[in-house]
Design a protein around this motif. Structure first.
Motif, short mmCIF file in Angstrom:
data_model
loop_
_atom_site.label_atom_id
_atom_site.label_comp_id
_atom_site.label_asym_id
_atom_site.label_seq_id
_atom_site.Cartn_x
_atom_site.Cartn_y
_atom_site.Cartn_z
N LYS A 381 0.78 -1.23 0.00
CA LYS A 381 0.00 0.00 0.00
C LYS A 381 0.82 1.29 0.00
O LYS A 381 0.38 2.32 -0.50
CB LYS A 381 -0.99 0.01 1.18
N ALA A 382 2.05 1.24 0.54
CA ALA A 382 2.86 2.45 0.56
C ALA A 382 3.21 2.93 -0.85
O ALA A 382 3.42 4.12 -1.08
CB ALA A 382 4.15 2.21 1.37
N SER A 383 3.26 1.99 -1.81
CA SER A 383 3.53 2.39 -3.19
C SER A 383 2.21 2.83 -3.82
O SER A 383 1.66 2.20 -4.72
CB SER A 383 4.14 1.23 -3.98
N PHE A 384 1.72 3.94 -3.33
CA PHE A 384 0.42 4.47 -3.71
C PHE A 384 0.38 4.77 -5.21
O PHE A 384 -0.60 4.48 -5.90
CB PHE A 384 0.16 5.75 -2.89
N GLN A 385 1.48 5.36 -5.70
CA GLN A 385 1.55 5.76 -7.13
C GLN A 385 1.43 4.54 -8.04
O GLN A 385 1.07 4.67 -9.20
CB GLN A 385 2.83 6.54 -7.39
N ALA A 386 1.76 3.35 -7.52
CA ALA A 386 1.71 2.14 -8.33
C ALA A 386 0.43 1.34 -8.03
O ALA A 386 0.34 0.16 -8.37
CB ALA A 386 2.94 1.28 -8.07
N ASN A 387 -0.52 1.99 -7.38
CA ASN A 387 -1.78 1.33 -7.03
C ASN A 387 -1.53 0.13 -6.11
O ASN A 387 -2.09 -0.95 -6.31
CB ASN A 387 -2.53 0.91 -8.31
N GLY A 388 -0.67 0.33 -5.12
CA GLY A 388 -0.33 -0.74 -4.18
C GLY A 388 -1.54 -1.27 -3.42
O GLY A 388 -2.49 -0.55 -3.16
N LEU A 389 -1.48 -2.57 -3.07
CA LEU A 389 -2.60 -3.24 -2.42
C LEU A 389 -2.61 -2.99 -0.90
O LEU A 389 -1.56 -3.06 -0.27
CB LEU A 389 -2.53 -4.75 -2.66
N VAL A 394 -5.33 -7.48 -0.60
CA VAL A 394 -4.45 -8.67 -0.57
C VAL A 394 -5.29 -9.92 -0.30
O VAL A 394 -5.17 -10.94 -0.99
CB VAL A 394 -3.36 -8.52 0.50
N GLU A 395 -6.18 -9.82 0.68
CA GLU A 395 -7.05 -10.96 1.02
C GLU A 395 -7.89 -11.36 -0.18
O GLU A 395 -8.07 -12.54 -0.49
CB GLU A 395 -7.98 -10.58 2.20
N LYS A 396 -8.40 -10.34 -0.87
CA LYS A 396 -9.26 -10.60 -2.03
C LYS A 396 -8.46 -11.27 -3.15
O LYS A 396 -8.93 -12.21 -3.79
CB LYS A 396 -9.84 -9.26 -2.51
N GLN A 397 -7.24 -10.75 -3.38
CA GLN A 397 -6.42 -11.30 -4.45
C GLN A 397 -6.04 -12.76 -4.17
O GLN A 397 -6.00 -13.59 -5.08
CB GLN A 397 -5.15 -10.46 -4.64
N LEU A 398 -5.81 -13.06 -2.89
CA LEU A 398 -5.49 -14.43 -2.50
C LEU A 398 -6.57 -15.39 -2.98
O LEU A 398 -6.28 -16.47 -3.51
CB LEU A 398 -5.39 -14.51 -0.98
N LYS A 399 -7.82 -14.97 -2.77
CA LYS A 399 -8.95 -15.84 -3.17
C LYS A 399 -8.98 -15.99 -4.69
O LYS A 399 -9.24 -17.08 -5.21
CB LYS A 399 -10.27 -15.23 -2.68
N SER A 419 0.93 -16.94 -4.74
CA SER A 419 0.51 -15.67 -4.16
C SER A 419 1.72 -14.98 -3.53
O SER A 419 2.68 -15.64 -3.14
CB SER A 419 -0.55 -15.90 -3.09
N GLY A 420 1.66 -13.65 -3.48
CA GLY A 420 2.81 -12.96 -2.90
C GLY A 420 2.62 -11.46 -2.83
O GLY A 420 1.55 -10.93 -3.14
N ILE A 421 3.70 -10.79 -2.43
CA ILE A 421 3.68 -9.34 -2.33
C ILE A 421 5.09 -8.81 -2.48
O ILE A 421 6.06 -9.50 -2.12
CB ILE A 421 3.10 -8.88 -0.95
N GLU A 422 5.22 -7.64 -3.09
CA GLU A 422 6.49 -6.91 -3.04
C GLU A 422 6.28 -5.84 -1.97
O GLU A 422 5.72 -4.78 -2.24
CB GLU A 422 6.84 -6.28 -4.38
N VAL A 423 6.70 -6.17 -0.79
CA VAL A 423 6.39 -5.28 0.34
C VAL A 423 7.46 -4.20 0.47
O VAL A 423 8.67 -4.47 0.36
CB VAL A 423 6.24 -6.10 1.65
#
Length: 581
Positions: A381-389, A394-399, A419-423
DNA sequence: GCCGTTTTCGGCCCGACTGTTTTCAGTCG
């Protein structure tokens, strides 16, 4: 100051000494020292503390003192004074074609020229042609080179060079007069950026080949065309050189034009040590200058040349004089990774953040390429400019990922999305709490916004590596090739932390990043750190970056077993679980 | 500035090309 920064200072001292007209072997000693530092497989600090730095070949008493001063104080009086004594513009002038240290010095001494702009003005005023050693032609060439530099970047990214080179290579290979043909130079050595493309051809008759090369489509201008060589300027300002040789000379010419210069120097010295002479025309049974075919050893391939010098074959990527000679003497050249060894990529984006395709489209494309898995690691989410989750998305994407995988399974397709994230690695820590990270199969931690403090940046990344839920660090240095320098960071300290915590390091295969740099992988490997070659794909076609990333991994001496994403899915999952246990 | 069981001083890789020169220095790869 870390070893890379120290190496940069030593290199600059080399250039400055050249401009001062110092003994060329002295200047080379500094440049060699810098390269030796870059290739160290032990922490520089340790060598200094244990007073073993002087035992390293190429580093003598004077360099030990200077390096120690740099590491301990971050400064070097000798360097500061040297730099102050030479105008900064002189260094830039060395980039002008045909201008070396002697000419730059002459122009400075006699005309007081200290910048490219002043050089240009002096040429236009006809002052340069008046000087001894210069003439009308020199003046014209200098002006031409300055204009060219303004119009074109001097180096180009690897993918652009490959796109330009491969069709030409295909055409050359299909020419009826061509016997053998290959790309040489830094492109063959897998370098991340190159200044030009070198083609080498063997043929009975060269005229028709030169003609075909200089008249093909997509050529802006022909820079030179002689009997056996030609240079052209391709669209995009890329220079391409062609050299035609006899087939009996092909192996030695290929070795010679592949380089690197430093590698070739050692090869020729090895030839001398054995009473031989090596040049681009062959390996000769003589130490005198010769091209006599009677004296030439029969070397049909590069393998033959290495063998004649008591070495096993050294792949082009390793020819940088960074340890390949010791390894080849002892039969320790690793079997380097091939890009077809890769089974997937573990850092990629979808249209949930700043990627282009949907999860379903990605699965279809990557499965179609024959890959086994593909991790979706969108921005946090901190990468707001990149539409961060945020957490909820994240929960929704997991499903949704589970649903896509179920579909694949039902269709009998073994390919899987992970599933994953670039945090984001923030000043206060990671952008997500551990319990959320624990739910994701792949966690990449990346520093997107670094601060200006080296210690602070380093600390942030070490803390990220220490988190048991973080599998790997993404694009460690944050550099953009030919655009942005690496962040202020002690990369070696971060590598050490990864070694201690079992954290992997990404080799980001985006051709603008190629980060971690190949120069660091030998050290990382020696510390047992595993590599992940990741596309950081934002579009489906970025899967092709795997090939470019592999070239860089090969340059870093990595074998299949050093790279995690060569593992089949089942074993990969086991390794992913390992750190968390 | 580095290096060394033939050396602690005198070496340190090689060839082509260019533009400037009457024999070569400087640059490049």
């Amino acid at each position: 100051m870390d070893k890379d920064a120290v190496a940069e200072v030593l290199k600059e001292i080399g250039v400055l000494l050249e401009l001062k007209g110092e003994n060329p072997f002295k200047t080379r000693a500094y440049v060699n020292g810098a390269r030796t530092l870059e290739g160290l497989t032990e922490p520089l600090e340790t060598l200094i503390q244990e007073e073993r730095l002087g035992e390293v070949k190429g580093i003598g008493k004077a360099l030990v003192e200077k390096i120690t001063e740099l590491v301990e104080t971050g400064e070097l009086e000798y360097y500061t004074n040297l730099k102050a004594s030479i105008p900064a513009g002189l260094i830039e002038m060395l980039d002008v074609q045909g201008m070396g240290p002697k000419k730059v010095k002459a122009l400075h001494d006699k005309l007081g020229i200290e910048s490219i702009e002043a050089l240009e003005a002096a040429c236009e005023a006809g002052q340069v042609a008046e000087l001894d050693g210069f003439g009308k032609k020199s003046e014209e060439k200098i002006l031409e080179s300055i204009a060219f530099k303004r119009q074109h970047a001097s180096h180009h990214h690897r993918h652009k060079m490959l796109i330009a080179a491969e069709p030409i290579l295909d055409d050359l290979r299909s020419h009826p007069d061509v016997i053998r043909c290959d790309i040489a130079g830094s492109l063959r050595r897998g370098k991340e950026v190159s200044g030009d493309i070198d083609f080498l051809v063997s043929a009975k008759d060269s005229a028709d080949i030169i003609e075909a090369f200089t008249t093909r489509d997509g050529i802006l201008s022909v820079l030179a065309a002689g009997g056996t060589k030609a240079s052209v300027l391709l669209e995009g300002g890329i220079q391409a050189d062609l050299r035609v040789v006899e087939d009996s000379e092909f192996a030695s010419a290929l070795a010679y034009f592949t380089g690197s210069k430093e590698h070739n120097i050692v090869m020729r010295q090895r030839a001398i040590d054995r009473g031989l002479r090596l040049n681009e025309y062959g390996l000769f049974k003589s130490t005198e200058e010769t091209r006599d075919p009677e004296l030439r050893l029969d070397c049909k391939t590069e393998e033959d040349i290495f063998a004649a010098l008591d070495l096993t074959y050294v792949p082009p990527e390793l020819r940088e004089d960074r340890g390949e000679f010791d390894a080849a003497e002892n039969g320790d050249i690793p079997r380097l990774i091939e890009w077809t060894d890769l089974k997937g990529s573990l850092h990629n984006h979808s249209n949930w953040s700043d990627g282009h395709e949907s999860l379903e489209e990605i699965a279809e494309h990557m499965s179609g390429l024959g890959l086994a898995y593909w991790a979706v690691t969108d921005h946090s989410k901190a990468s707001f400019q990149a539409n961060g989750l945020d957490e909820a998305r994240v929960e929704k994407q997991l499903k949704e990922i589970a649903a896509v995988n179920q579909k694949l399974k039902d269709a009998g397709n073994s390919f899987r999305l992970l599933s994953g994230i670039e945090v984001d690695v923030l000043k206060k820590g990671l952008d997500f709490e551990d319990d959320l990270l624990a739910q994701l199969e792949v966690v990449v931690a990346s520093l997107h916004v670094a601060g200006s403090d080296e210690k602070d940046n380093t600390k942030r990344l070490i803390a990220a590596a220490e988190n048991p839920h973080v599998h790997m660090l993404g694009h460690l240095s944050g550099r953009l090739l030919l655009e942005r320098a690496p962040q202020k960071l002690n990369q070696q300290a971060v590598i050490d932390a990864c070694a201690e915590t079992g954290t992997w390091i990404e080799l980001n295969a985006n051709p603008y990043r190629l980060d971690l740099d190949w120069r660091h992988w030998q050290y990382a490997k020696s510390r047992g750190v595993k590599c992940v070659i990741n596309c950081d794909a934002h579009r489906a076609e970025h899967a092709g970056f795997l090939r470019i990333g592999t070239a860089i991994a090969r340059k870093g001496w990595l074998a299949k077993e050093d790279v995690v994403n060569t593992l089949p899915l089942k074993q990969l999952k086991k390794q992913l679980a390992k750190k968390r246990n």
